[in-house]
Structure formats: C-alpha cells, structure tokens
Design an enzyme around this catalytic site. Sequence first.
Site, PDB file in Angstrom:
ATOM      1  N   ASP A 158       0.871  -1.174   0.000  1.00  0.00           N
ATOM      2  CA  ASP A 158       0.000   0.000   0.000  1.00  0.00           C
ATOM      3  C   ASP A 158       0.913   1.230   0.000  1.00  0.00           C
ATOM      4  O   ASP A 158       2.142   1.107  -0.190  1.00  0.00           O
ATOM      5  CB  ASP A 158      -0.999  -0.043   1.183  1.00  0.00           C
ATOM      6  CG  ASP A 158      -0.338   0.193   2.541  1.00  0.00           C
ATOM      7  OD1 ASP A 158       0.908   0.311   2.601  1.00  0.00           O
ATOM      8  OD2 ASP A 158      -1.059   0.268   3.548  1.00  0.00           O
ATOM      9  N   HIS A 159       0.326   2.413   0.232  1.00  0.00           N
ATOM     10  CA  HIS A 159       1.126   3.644   0.223  1.00  0.00           C
ATOM     11  C   HIS A 159       2.195   3.630   1.315  1.00  0.00           C
ATOM     12  O   HIS A 159       3.283   4.164   1.137  1.00  0.00           O
ATOM     13  CB  HIS A 159       0.211   4.858   0.377  1.00  0.00           C
ATOM     14  CG  HIS A 159      -0.686   4.771   1.576  1.00  0.00           C
ATOM     15  ND1 HIS A 159      -1.742   3.867   1.630  1.00  0.00           N
ATOM     16  CD2 HIS A 159      -0.675   5.412   2.772  1.00  0.00           C
ATOM     17  CE1 HIS A 159      -2.344   3.984   2.808  1.00  0.00           C
ATOM     18  NE2 HIS A 159      -1.707   4.910   3.512  1.00  0.00           N
ATOM     19  N   ARG A 174      10.478 -32.209  11.425  1.00  0.00           N
ATOM     20  CA  ARG A 174       9.446 -31.862  12.418  1.00  0.00           C
ATOM     21  C   ARG A 174       8.678 -30.608  12.022  1.00  0.00           C
ATOM     22  O   ARG A 174       7.513 -30.439  12.388  1.00  0.00           O
ATOM     23  CB  ARG A 174      10.072 -31.701  13.806  1.00  0.00           C
ATOM     24  CG  ARG A 174      11.005 -30.506  13.954  1.00  0.00           C
ATOM     25  CD  ARG A 174      11.741 -30.521  15.282  1.00  0.00           C
ATOM     26  NE  ARG A 174      12.488 -29.292  15.538  1.00  0.00           N
ATOM     27  CZ  ARG A 174      13.675 -29.020  14.997  1.00  0.00           C
ATOM     28  NH1 ARG A 174      14.244 -29.876  14.155  1.00  0.00           N
ATOM     29  NH2 ARG A 174      14.293 -27.888  15.283  1.00  0.00           N
ATOM     30  N   HIS A 175       9.336 -29.765  11.231  1.00  0.00           N
ATOM     31  CA  HIS A 175       8.658 -28.535  10.800  1.00  0.00           C
ATOM     32  C   HIS A 175       7.567 -28.856   9.776  1.00  0.00           C
ATOM     33  O   HIS A 175       6.534 -28.196   9.735  1.00  0.00           O
ATOM     34  CB  HIS A 175       9.666 -27.537  10.240  1.00  0.00           C
ATOM     35  CG  HIS A 175      10.730 -27.198  11.231  1.00  0.00           C
ATOM     36  ND1 HIS A 175      10.458 -26.569  12.422  1.00  0.00           N
ATOM     37  CD2 HIS A 175      12.066 -27.462  11.247  1.00  0.00           C
ATOM     38  CE1 HIS A 175      11.576 -26.437  13.116  1.00  0.00           C
ATOM     39  NE2 HIS A 175      12.566 -26.968  12.432  1.00  0.00           N
ATOM     40  N   HIS A 185      11.879 -22.749   9.166  1.00  0.00           N
ATOM     41  CA  HIS A 185      10.937 -23.455  10.038  1.00  0.00           C
ATOM     42  C   HIS A 185       9.492 -23.406   9.549  1.00  0.00           C
ATOM     43  O   HIS A 185       8.742 -24.350   9.768  1.00  0.00           O
ATOM     44  CB  HIS A 185      10.985 -22.865  11.457  1.00  0.00           C
ATOM     45  CG  HIS A 185      12.234 -23.246  12.201  1.00  0.00           C
ATOM     46  ND1 HIS A 185      12.384 -23.055  13.555  1.00  0.00           N
ATOM     47  CD2 HIS A 185      13.396 -23.812  11.779  1.00  0.00           C
ATOM     48  CE1 HIS A 185      13.585 -23.491  13.943  1.00  0.00           C
ATOM     49  NE2 HIS A 185      14.216 -23.938  12.870  1.00  0.00           N
ATOM     50  N   CYS A 232       3.113  -3.170   3.968  1.00  0.00           N
ATOM     51  CA  CYS A 232       2.273  -2.020   4.322  1.00  0.00           C
ATOM     52  C   CYS A 232       3.041  -1.235   5.380  1.00  0.00           C
ATOM     53  O   CYS A 232       4.247  -1.440   5.539  1.00  0.00           O
ATOM     54  CB  CYS A 232       0.876  -2.453   4.777  1.00  0.00           C
ATOM     55  SG  CYS A 232       0.820  -3.510   6.236  1.00  0.00           S
ATOM     56  N   GLY A 233       2.394  -0.336   6.087  1.00  0.00           N
ATOM     57  CA  GLY A 233       3.127   0.495   7.042  1.00  0.00           C
ATOM     58  C   GLY A 233       3.801  -0.340   8.114  1.00  0.00           C
ATOM     59  O   GLY A 233       5.006  -0.234   8.363  1.00  0.00           O
ATOM     60  N   THR A 234       3.005  -1.175   8.768  1.00  0.00           N
ATOM     61  CA  THR A 234       3.543  -2.026   9.845  1.00  0.00           C
ATOM     62  C   THR A 234       3.773  -3.463   9.404  1.00  0.00           C
ATOM     63  O   THR A 234       4.473  -4.212  10.093  1.00  0.00           O
ATOM     64  CB  THR A 234       2.532  -2.086  11.009  1.00  0.00           C
ATOM     65  OG1 THR A 234       1.286  -2.592  10.479  1.00  0.00           O
ATOM     66  CG2 THR A 234       2.306  -0.711  11.629  1.00  0.00           C
ATOM     67  N   GLY A 235       3.117  -3.867   8.344  1.00  0.00           N
ATOM     68  CA  GLY A 235       3.137  -5.277   7.928  1.00  0.00           C
ATOM     69  C   GLY A 235       1.991  -6.062   8.561  1.00  0.00           C
ATOM     70  O   GLY A 235       1.696  -7.190   8.148  1.00  0.00           O
ATOM     71  N   ILE A 236       1.332  -5.463   9.530  1.00  0.00           N
ATOM     72  CA  ILE A 236       0.287  -6.199  10.272  1.00  0.00           C
ATOM     73  C   ILE A 236      -0.938  -6.445   9.393  1.00  0.00           C
ATOM     74  O   ILE A 236      -1.433  -7.571   9.282  1.00  0.00           O
ATOM     75  CB  ILE A 236      -0.091  -5.443  11.566  1.00  0.00           C
ATOM     76  CG1 ILE A 236       1.108  -5.394  12.517  1.00  0.00           C
ATOM     77  CG2 ILE A 236      -1.281  -6.128  12.245  1.00  0.00           C
ATOM     78  CD1 ILE A 236       0.918  -4.474  13.726  1.00  0.00           C
ATOM     79  N   GLY A 237      -1.439  -5.393   8.766  1.00  0.00           N
ATOM     80  CA  GLY A 237      -2.640  -5.544   7.947  1.00  0.00           C
ATOM     81  C   GLY A 237      -2.438  -6.544   6.815  1.00  0.00           C
ATOM     82  O   GLY A 237      -3.288  -7.413   6.581  1.00  0.00           O
ATOM     83  N   MET A 238      -1.306  -6.447   6.138  1.00  0.00           N
ATOM     84  CA  MET A 238      -1.021  -7.362   5.028  1.00  0.00           C
ATOM     85  C   MET A 238      -0.956  -8.806   5.526  1.00  0.00           C
ATOM     86  O   MET A 238      -1.405  -9.729   4.841  1.00  0.00           O
ATOM     87  CB  MET A 238       0.297  -6.991   4.343  1.00  0.00           C
ATOM     88  CG  MET A 238       0.228  -5.713   3.514  1.00  0.00           C
ATOM     89  SD  MET A 238      -0.913  -5.873   2.112  1.00  0.00           S
ATOM     90  CE  MET A 238      -0.301  -4.536   1.064  1.00  0.00           C
TER      91      MET A 238
HETATM   92  C1  RB5 Z   1      -1.997   2.737   6.432  1.00  0.00           C
HETATM   93  O1  RB5 Z   1      -2.000   3.981   7.022  1.00  0.00           O
HETATM   94  C2  RB5 Z   1      -1.609   1.671   7.439  1.00  0.00           C
HETATM   95  O2  RB5 Z   1      -2.679   1.436   8.292  1.00  0.00           O
HETATM   96  C3  RB5 Z   1      -1.204   0.400   6.716  1.00  0.00           C
HETATM   97  O3  RB5 Z   1      -0.126   0.668   5.901  1.00  0.00           O
HETATM   98  C4  RB5 Z   1      -0.770  -0.765   7.575  1.00  0.00           C
HETATM   99  O4  RB5 Z   1       0.190  -0.406   8.492  1.00  0.00           O
HETATM  100  C5  RB5 Z   1      -1.863  -1.563   8.182  1.00  0.00           C
HETATM  101  O5  RB5 Z   1      -1.645  -2.566   8.882  1.00  0.00           O
END
Ligand code: RB5
Length: 151
Positions: A7-8, A131-132, A97, A64-70
């Site tokens: 994303d951006h 095992r993995h 692993h 993405c910004g944090t990688g969490i959403g993706m």
């Molecule tokens: C976008 O502002 C941000 O929420 C996205 O890049 C990402 O970090 C979501 O997990």
Amino acid sequence: MLIIASDHGGLELKEAVKTYLKKRQVDVRDLGTNGSESVDYPDFGEKVARAVSLGEADAGILICGTGIGMSIVANKFPGVRAALAHDEFTARMAKEHNNANVLVLGGRVEAADQGIEMVAAWLDSEFEGGRHQRRLDKIAELERAIGAGKI
Ligand code: RB5
C-alpha cells in the site's frame, strides 16, 4: 516467479526491494500500488495472496506500514503462510521453520537496507522439513477443517 505489492505505507520499501530483486535477476512482478495516494491494503494483499494460493506465483512479498494488515489479509488464503518478519533472523526462520511463501515487511518499521537484508535472508534459506513439515501439516489440516465448517 515472485510477486510483490504494497500500500502507500510500503511503497518506498517496495521500490527498494524491487530494485534489489532486479539486480539479483529475480523474475518479479509488481502488482502495485504505484503512487503515494492512500489506498486500502486489503486490495493489494488480496492480489498477492490469491496468486500464491492458486499457484500462479511461487512466492510473494507484501509491504504495508507495519506489515500487520497485510499479514492478516494474506493468511486468510488457503495454503498461504505469510510471515511478518522483523529482522534478518526472523526472515530466515520464516523459511527454515515455517516455509513461509509470503514475506511481509513494514515500510514504516524497516529501513530500506534492513528490508533488503530480510528479503535476502528469506530467499537464500531453505525449508528444513522434518518436524517442521509435521507442524505445517497440522496447519493445513486446521485449514481444511475450518474450510469444511468443522470448526
Ligand atoms: C496505512 O496507514 C496503514 O494502516 C497500513 O499501511 C498498515 O500499516 C496496516 O496494517
């Protein structure tokens, strides 16, 4: 073939990773985003995860910004093992692993050189099996049970 999308919030790191991959002569396809305007990460996560899930690509990279959403999006897709790594060690472990077929990075977390180091560690390592593999089989079984509405 490797596919990549962001994303951006991950655009800058995606471009740096792409340049690195091209230098390594990796066959990489970029599915966007291509501009700095705000977009929704699920739209781009879906493109990569769907292609990996269907076997249209060998592996993918999502940023993405944090990688969490993706990570959340990609791991909804059957057969996708998306790993949000945070350094060279976890990127290597993600392959050795977990046999992660999608590497997820945080464009607002990792500097370009760190992100590239992580991509290199993931690409250059091998799944250890044994095992993995047994553990991955358990994940696949859970996925089947959930898909069949048994859980
Ligand atoms: C976008 O502002 C941000 O929420 C996205 O890049 C990402 O970090 C979501 O997990």
